[in-house]
Design a protein around this motif. Structure first.
Motif: not given
Length: 195
Positions: A142-143, A146, A139, A173-176
Protein backbone atom coordinates in the motif's frame (compact mmCIF):
# COMPACT_ATOMS: atom_id res chain seq x y z
CA UNK A 1 -18.49 -5.20 21.15
CA UNK A 2 -18.01 -4.27 17.48
CA UNK A 3 -15.61 -6.21 15.30
CA UNK A 4 -13.17 -3.84 13.59
CA UNK A 5 -12.19 -3.94 9.92
CA UNK A 6 -8.69 -4.97 10.99
CA UNK A 7 -10.05 -7.95 12.96
CA UNK A 8 -12.27 -9.01 10.06
CA UNK A 9 -9.31 -8.76 7.67
CA UNK A 10 -7.15 -10.81 10.02
CA UNK A 11 -9.78 -13.59 10.09
CA UNK A 12 -10.34 -13.48 6.30
CA UNK A 13 -6.56 -13.56 5.73
CA UNK A 14 -6.15 -16.61 7.96
CA UNK A 15 -9.02 -18.46 6.26
CA UNK A 16 -7.84 -17.68 2.72
CA UNK A 17 -4.24 -18.63 3.50
CA UNK A 18 -5.39 -21.88 5.13
CA UNK A 19 -7.28 -22.74 1.92
CA UNK A 20 -4.23 -21.89 -0.18
CA UNK A 21 -1.90 -23.89 2.10
CA UNK A 22 -4.24 -26.89 1.81
CA UNK A 23 -3.86 -27.06 -1.97
CA UNK A 24 -1.61 -29.79 -3.32
CA UNK A 25 1.98 -28.53 -3.91
CA UNK A 26 2.17 -30.29 -7.28
CA UNK A 27 -1.10 -28.65 -8.37
CA UNK A 28 0.27 -25.24 -7.24
CA UNK A 29 3.43 -25.77 -9.29
CA UNK A 30 1.43 -26.72 -12.40
CA UNK A 31 -1.00 -23.82 -11.89
CA UNK A 32 1.92 -21.40 -11.46
CA UNK A 33 3.36 -22.53 -14.80
CA UNK A 34 -0.01 -21.75 -16.37
CA UNK A 35 0.20 -18.14 -15.21
CA UNK A 36 2.93 -17.59 -17.82
CA UNK A 37 0.26 -17.87 -20.52
CA UNK A 38 -1.16 -14.55 -19.29
CA UNK A 39 1.92 -12.74 -20.60
CA UNK A 40 0.23 -12.47 -24.00
CA UNK A 41 -2.84 -10.86 -22.41
CA UNK A 42 -0.81 -8.49 -20.23
CA UNK A 43 1.55 -7.70 -23.13
CA UNK A 44 3.63 -4.82 -21.76
CA UNK A 45 5.46 -2.64 -24.24
CA UNK A 46 9.18 -3.44 -24.57
CA UNK A 47 11.15 -1.66 -21.87
CA UNK A 48 8.23 -1.53 -19.42
CA UNK A 49 9.46 -1.93 -15.84
CA UNK A 50 7.55 -4.81 -14.24
CA UNK A 51 7.79 -5.71 -10.56
CA UNK A 52 7.25 -9.29 -9.55
CA UNK A 53 7.95 -11.04 -6.28
CA UNK A 54 9.81 -14.07 -5.00
CA UNK A 55 7.19 -16.58 -3.83
CA UNK A 56 6.93 -17.43 -0.16
CA UNK A 57 5.21 -20.42 1.37
CA UNK A 58 2.28 -21.51 -0.81
CA UNK A 59 2.07 -18.35 -2.96
CA UNK A 60 1.72 -18.44 -6.72
CA UNK A 61 5.20 -18.76 -8.18
CA UNK A 62 5.23 -15.83 -10.63
CA UNK A 63 8.75 -16.55 -11.88
CA UNK A 64 7.48 -18.33 -15.04
CA UNK A 65 5.21 -15.34 -15.79
CA UNK A 66 8.09 -12.94 -15.12
CA UNK A 67 10.33 -14.92 -17.49
CA UNK A 68 7.64 -14.73 -20.20
CA UNK A 69 7.30 -10.97 -19.69
CA UNK A 70 11.10 -10.57 -19.86
CA UNK A 71 11.10 -12.50 -23.15
CA UNK A 72 8.67 -9.86 -24.44
CA UNK A 73 11.16 -7.11 -23.53
CA UNK A 74 10.04 -6.12 -20.01
CA UNK A 75 12.62 -5.01 -17.45
CA UNK A 76 12.07 -6.95 -14.24
CA UNK A 77 12.48 -5.92 -10.63
CA UNK A 78 11.80 -7.41 -7.22
CA UNK A 79 10.95 -5.73 -3.92
CA UNK A 80 13.57 -5.01 -1.29
CA UNK A 81 12.75 -3.93 2.26
CA UNK A 82 14.89 -1.06 3.46
CA UNK A 83 13.37 -0.94 6.94
CA UNK A 84 10.11 -1.77 8.73
CA UNK A 85 8.08 0.61 6.55
CA UNK A 86 9.90 1.15 3.24
CA UNK A 87 9.93 -1.12 0.22
CA UNK A 88 11.82 -0.28 -2.97
CA UNK A 89 12.34 -2.27 -6.17
CA UNK A 90 15.69 -3.46 -7.52
CA UNK A 91 16.40 -4.66 -11.04
CA UNK A 92 16.42 -8.41 -11.55
CA UNK A 93 18.89 -9.62 -14.16
CA UNK A 94 19.69 -13.18 -15.13
CA UNK A 95 22.72 -14.43 -13.21
CA UNK A 96 22.83 -11.50 -10.77
CA UNK A 97 23.31 -12.43 -7.11
CA UNK A 98 20.20 -12.81 -4.99
CA UNK A 99 20.13 -12.25 -1.24
CA UNK A 100 17.73 -13.08 1.57
CA UNK A 101 15.01 -10.42 1.85
CA UNK A 102 13.26 -11.90 4.87
CA UNK A 103 9.96 -13.79 5.03
CA UNK A 104 11.58 -16.60 2.99
CA UNK A 105 11.99 -14.40 -0.09
CA UNK A 106 15.00 -13.41 -2.17
CA UNK A 107 15.88 -10.39 -4.23
CA UNK A 108 18.73 -8.54 -5.93
CA UNK A 109 21.43 -7.19 -3.63
CA UNK A 110 22.16 -3.50 -3.03
CA UNK A 111 24.38 -3.28 -6.13
CA UNK A 112 21.33 -3.74 -8.40
CA UNK A 113 19.78 -0.63 -9.93
CA UNK A 114 16.73 0.78 -8.18
CA UNK A 115 13.73 0.88 -10.55
CA UNK A 116 10.22 2.29 -10.35
CA UNK A 117 7.75 -0.15 -11.89
CA UNK A 118 4.83 1.00 -13.98
CA UNK A 119 3.33 -2.52 -14.04
CA UNK A 120 3.18 -4.31 -10.70
CA UNK A 121 2.36 -7.96 -10.04
CA UNK A 122 1.01 -7.65 -6.50
CA UNK A 123 0.94 -10.58 -4.08
CA UNK A 124 -2.06 -10.89 -1.81
CA UNK A 125 -3.58 -13.08 0.85
CA UNK A 126 -7.23 -12.58 -0.13
CA UNK A 127 -9.38 -10.58 -2.56
CA UNK A 128 -13.03 -9.91 -3.30
CA UNK A 129 -15.07 -9.36 -6.47
CA UNK A 130 -14.58 -5.59 -6.23
CA UNK A 131 -10.78 -5.79 -6.47
CA UNK A 132 -10.23 -5.08 -2.80
CA UNK A 133 -7.27 -7.03 -1.45
CA UNK A 134 -5.93 -8.16 1.86
CA UNK A 135 -2.15 -8.24 2.00
CA UNK A 136 -0.06 -9.86 4.66
CA UNK A 137 -0.71 -7.11 7.20
CA UNK A 138 2.41 -4.95 7.13
CA UNK A 139 1.20 -2.43 4.50
CA UNK A 140 4.41 -2.49 2.43
CA UNK A 141 2.61 -2.64 -0.91
CA UNK A 142 0.00 0.00 0.00
CA UNK A 143 2.77 2.46 0.94
CA UNK A 144 4.97 1.56 -2.04
CA UNK A 145 2.10 1.96 -4.51
CA UNK A 146 1.16 5.32 -3.00
CA UNK A 147 4.78 6.54 -3.28
CA UNK A 148 5.16 5.25 -6.83
CA UNK A 149 1.89 6.84 -7.95
CA UNK A 150 3.08 10.19 -6.59
CA UNK A 151 6.00 9.77 -9.05
CA UNK A 152 3.69 8.86 -11.93
CA UNK A 153 4.43 5.12 -11.72
CA UNK A 154 2.47 2.01 -10.64
CA UNK A 155 -0.09 2.80 -13.32
CA UNK A 156 -1.01 -0.86 -13.91
CA UNK A 157 -1.63 -3.17 -10.95
CA UNK A 158 -2.40 -6.87 -11.27
CA UNK A 159 -3.05 -8.89 -8.14
CA UNK A 160 -1.75 -12.46 -8.17
CA UNK A 161 -3.63 -15.23 -6.35
CA UNK A 162 -5.29 -18.59 -6.63
CA UNK A 163 -9.10 -18.73 -6.96
CA UNK A 164 -9.33 -20.28 -3.48
CA UNK A 165 -8.17 -16.95 -1.99
CA UNK A 166 -11.35 -15.13 -3.02
CA UNK A 167 -13.58 -14.00 -0.14
CA UNK A 168 -17.11 -12.58 -0.14
CA UNK A 169 -16.12 -9.04 0.85
CA UNK A 170 -13.04 -7.25 2.13
CA UNK A 171 -13.83 -4.41 4.57
CA UNK A 172 -12.95 -0.98 3.16
CA UNK A 173 -10.28 1.10 4.88
CA UNK A 174 -9.08 4.53 3.72
CA UNK A 175 -5.48 3.43 3.08
CA UNK A 176 -6.42 0.40 0.95
CA UNK A 177 -5.33 0.26 -2.67
CA UNK A 178 -7.92 -1.28 -4.99
CA UNK A 179 -6.44 -3.68 -7.53
CA UNK A 180 -8.33 -3.35 -10.83
CA UNK A 181 -7.24 -6.76 -12.15
CA UNK A 182 -6.57 -10.09 -10.45
CA UNK A 183 -4.81 -12.94 -12.23
CA UNK A 184 -5.71 -16.42 -11.00
CA UNK A 185 -5.42 -19.87 -12.54
CA UNK A 186 -8.81 -19.15 -14.16
CA UNK A 187 -7.43 -16.15 -16.04
CA UNK A 188 -7.29 -12.37 -15.78
CA UNK A 189 -10.33 -10.87 -14.05
CA UNK A 190 -11.08 -7.14 -14.31
CA UNK A 191 -12.91 -5.43 -11.45
CA UNK A 192 -12.66 -1.70 -12.04
CA UNK A 193 -11.31 0.62 -14.72
CA UNK A 194 -7.49 1.02 -14.43
CA UNK A 195 -6.27 4.35 -13.13
Amino acid sequence: MTTTAREIKRALRAEALARRDATDPLWRAEASLGFAEAAEVIAPAPGTVVSGFWPMRSEVDVRPLMAALAAMGARLCLPALLDKTTMIFRELKRGAPLVDMGFGTKGPDETAAMLEPSLMLVPLAAFDRRGHRIGYGAGYYDRAIERLRENGQARHLIGIAFDCQEVAEVPDEPHDVIIPEILTESGLRSFAPPL
